[in-house]
Design a protein around this motif. Structure first.
Motif, PDB file in Angstrom:
ATOM      1  N   GLY A  88       0.649  -1.141   0.054  1.00  0.00           N
ATOM      2  CA  GLY A  88      -0.312  -0.161  -0.385  1.00  0.00           C
ATOM      3  C   GLY A  88       0.922   0.789   0.032  1.00  0.00           C
ATOM      4  N   GLN A  89       2.191   1.346   0.408  1.00  0.00           N
ATOM      5  CA  GLN A  89       3.019   2.381   0.071  1.00  0.00           C
ATOM      6  C   GLN A  89       4.035   2.056  -0.266  1.00  0.00           C
ATOM      7  OE1 GLN A  89       4.368   3.206   4.181  1.00  0.00           O
ATOM      8  NE2 GLN A  89       2.930   0.793   4.767  1.00  0.00           N
ATOM      9  N   GLY A  90       3.852   1.355  -1.737  1.00  0.00           N
ATOM     10  CA  GLY A  90       4.626   1.194  -3.162  1.00  0.00           C
ATOM     11  C   GLY A  90       5.847   0.266  -2.726  1.00  0.00           C
ATOM     12  N   VAL A  91       6.161  -0.611  -2.103  1.00  0.00           N
ATOM     13  CA  VAL A  91       7.218  -1.159  -1.850  1.00  0.00           C
ATOM     14  C   VAL A  91       6.549  -2.379  -2.006  1.00  0.00           C
ATOM     15  CG1 VAL A  91       8.993  -3.080  -0.065  1.00  0.00           C
ATOM     16  CG2 VAL A  91       8.017   0.242   0.271  1.00  0.00           C
ATOM     17  N   VAL A  92       6.791  -3.069  -3.284  1.00  0.00           N
ATOM     18  CA  VAL A  92       6.678  -4.570  -3.549  1.00  0.00           C
ATOM     19  C   VAL A  92       6.371  -5.390  -2.699  1.00  0.00           C
ATOM     20  CG1 VAL A  92       7.274  -6.645  -5.041  1.00  0.00           C
ATOM     21  CG2 VAL A  92       7.331  -4.354  -6.025  1.00  0.00           C
ATOM     22  N   CYS A  93       5.434  -6.171  -2.094  1.00  0.00           N
ATOM     23  CA  CYS A  93       4.878  -7.360  -1.117  1.00  0.00           C
ATOM     24  C   CYS A  93       3.369  -7.684  -1.308  1.00  0.00           C
ATOM     25  CB  CYS A  93       4.775  -6.893   0.404  1.00  0.00           C
ATOM     26  SG  CYS A  93       4.761  -7.902   1.769  1.00  0.00           S
ATOM     27  N   LEU A 113       1.071  -3.834  -6.716  1.00  0.00           N
ATOM     28  CA  LEU A 113       0.963  -2.930  -6.035  1.00  0.00           C
ATOM     29  C   LEU A 113      -0.070  -2.210  -5.447  1.00  0.00           C
ATOM     30  CD1 LEU A 113       4.236  -0.133  -6.374  1.00  0.00           C
ATOM     31  CD2 LEU A 113       4.212  -2.691  -4.933  1.00  0.00           C
ATOM     32  N   GLY A 114      -0.565  -2.049  -4.502  1.00  0.00           N
ATOM     33  CA  GLY A 114      -1.728  -1.172  -4.038  1.00  0.00           C
ATOM     34  C   GLY A 114      -2.460  -2.410  -2.886  1.00  0.00           C
ATOM     35  N   ALA A 115      -2.774  -1.762  -1.681  1.00  0.00           N
ATOM     36  CA  ALA A 115      -3.265  -2.379  -1.164  1.00  0.00           C
ATOM     37  C   ALA A 115      -3.966  -3.922  -1.202  1.00  0.00           C
ATOM     38  CB  ALA A 115      -3.855  -1.587   0.157  1.00  0.00           C
ATOM     39  N   PRO A 116      -3.832  -4.718  -0.655  1.00  0.00           N
ATOM     40  CA  PRO A 116      -4.355  -5.824  -0.961  1.00  0.00           C
ATOM     41  C   PRO A 116      -5.828  -6.086  -0.614  1.00  0.00           C
ATOM     42  CG  PRO A 116      -3.016  -6.504   1.398  1.00  0.00           C
ATOM     43  CD  PRO A 116      -2.995  -4.920   0.518  1.00  0.00           C
ATOM     44  N   MET A 117      -6.944  -6.690  -1.000  1.00  0.00           N
ATOM     45  CA  MET A 117      -8.408  -6.446  -0.887  1.00  0.00           C
ATOM     46  C   MET A 117      -8.133  -8.172  -0.632  1.00  0.00           C
ATOM     47  SD  MET A 117      -9.353  -4.645  -4.252  1.00  0.00           S
ATOM     48  CE  MET A 117      -7.728  -5.579  -5.700  1.00  0.00           C
ATOM     49  N   ILE A 118      -8.991  -8.171   0.715  1.00  0.00           N
ATOM     50  CA  ILE A 118      -8.959  -9.602   1.423  1.00  0.00           C
ATOM     51  C   ILE A 118     -11.244 -10.010   0.810  1.00  0.00           C
ATOM     52  CG2 ILE A 118      -9.556 -10.729   3.020  1.00  0.00           C
ATOM     53  CD1 ILE A 118      -8.040  -8.812   4.817  1.00  0.00           C
ATOM     54  N   ASP A 119     -11.147 -11.016   0.471  1.00  0.00           N
ATOM     55  CA  ASP A 119     -12.430 -11.622  -0.416  1.00  0.00           C
ATOM     56  C   ASP A 119     -13.238 -11.764   1.752  1.00  0.00           C
ATOM     57  OD1 ASP A 119     -14.905 -12.454  -0.588  1.00  0.00           O
ATOM     58  OD2 ASP A 119     -14.170 -13.105  -2.235  1.00  0.00           O
ATOM     59  N   ALA A 120     -14.118 -11.356   2.316  1.00  0.00           N
ATOM     60  CA  ALA A 120     -14.346 -11.787   3.101  1.00  0.00           C
ATOM     61  C   ALA A 120     -15.139 -13.497   3.191  1.00  0.00           C
ATOM     62  CB  ALA A 120     -14.883 -10.636   3.655  1.00  0.00           C
ATOM     63  N   SER A 121     -15.991 -13.416   2.095  1.00  0.00           N
ATOM     64  CA  SER A 121     -16.529 -14.420   2.205  1.00  0.00           C
ATOM     65  C   SER A 121     -15.412 -16.328   1.144  1.00  0.00           C
ATOM     66  CB  SER A 121     -17.680 -14.687   0.288  1.00  0.00           C
ATOM     67  OG  SER A 121     -16.990 -14.206  -0.582  1.00  0.00           O
ATOM     68  N   ALA A 122     -13.960 -15.477   0.789  1.00  0.00           N
ATOM     69  CA  ALA A 122     -13.315 -16.541   0.971  1.00  0.00           C
ATOM     70  C   ALA A 122     -12.755 -17.408   1.890  1.00  0.00           C
ATOM     71  CB  ALA A 122     -12.847 -16.326  -0.799  1.00  0.00           C
ATOM     72  N   CYS A 123     -12.515 -16.342   2.841  1.00  0.00           N
ATOM     73  CA  CYS A 123     -11.078 -16.414   3.732  1.00  0.00           C
ATOM     74  C   CYS A 123     -11.964 -17.397   5.003  1.00  0.00           C
ATOM     75  CB  CYS A 123     -11.568 -14.927   4.371  1.00  0.00           C
ATOM     76  SG  CYS A 123     -10.697 -14.759   5.802  1.00  0.00           S
ATOM     77  N   SER A 124     -11.179 -17.974   4.776  1.00  0.00           N
ATOM     78  CA  SER A 124     -11.365 -18.746   6.577  1.00  0.00           C
ATOM     79  C   SER A 124     -11.307 -18.752   8.074  1.00  0.00           C
ATOM     80  CB  SER A 124     -11.235 -20.207   6.054  1.00  0.00           C
ATOM     81  OG  SER A 124      -9.827 -19.687   6.098  1.00  0.00           O
TER      82      SER A 124
END
Ligand code: SF4
Ligand code: SF4
Ligand code: SF4
Length: 152
Positions: A88-93, A113-124
């Motif tokens: 989210g701060q422009g550092v590759v991870c 780059l950019g902050a990850p998006m979490i799909d709550a319907s897929a998250c266990s």
């Protein structure tokens, strides 16, 4: 609202602290070693230690009905993003995405780059992404699930 997860299968918090005799049976039974003795001697699940596979060994070890097989599938926690994400701060991870066996984490298309998006319907709610994050930017967050059974 509880801020830290009890072991899988835990009854509602008030009932849990009433029933749990702080025997450490669940902590010792966990093959992933993600359960720890915490405040007051009551157990919690610490996702920074690894991934919960929801094997149920902790539930089987609890003779006091603080953890119930009928609640094992009602895990009320999902991954959530807080502050400090590198991507989210422009550092590759993308360590969190790589750790997620459920493929619940995606990144914005494009440069990677950019902050990850979490799909709550897929998250266990397994917590695998949390220990993988180098900046501790992820946590487990409680979601609303009404427990259908408080007795075995
Ligand atoms: S096995 Fe049950 S009674 Fe013992 S510490 Fe775990 S939750 Fe509490
Ligand atoms: S592992 Fe942590 S720092 Fe890396 S992209 Fe995921 S949330 Fe951001
Ligand atoms: S908690 Fe588990 S299933 Fe959910 S996003 Fe993280 S690794 Fe994926």
């Amino acid at each position: 609202m509880d801020s830290r997860p009890r072991p899988p299968g835990a009854v509602d918090e008030a009932l849990f602290v009433d029933r749990c005799i702080r025997c450490d049976g669940c902590v010792e039974a966990c093959p992933e070693r993600v359960l720890v003795r915490a405040d007051g001697g009551f157990p919690i699940l610490d996702p920074s230690l690894g991934e919960c596979t929801f094997c149920g060994d902790c539930v089987a070890a609890c003779a006091d009905q603080a953890l119930l097989p009928s609640l094992l599938a009602e895990w009320p926690w999902r991954a959530a993003l807080g502050a400090g994400c590198l991507s989210g701060q422009g550092v590759v991870c993308q360590a969190c995405r790589d750790a997620c066996g459920e493929r619940a984490i995606r990144f914005p298309p494009g440069a990677g780059l950019g902050a990850p998006m979490i799909d709550a319907s897929a998250c266990s709610g397994c917590g695998a992404c949390i220990g993988a994050c180098p900046t501790s930017a992820l946590r487990l967050q409680r979601i609303a699930i009404s427990q259908s059974a408080a007795s075995p």
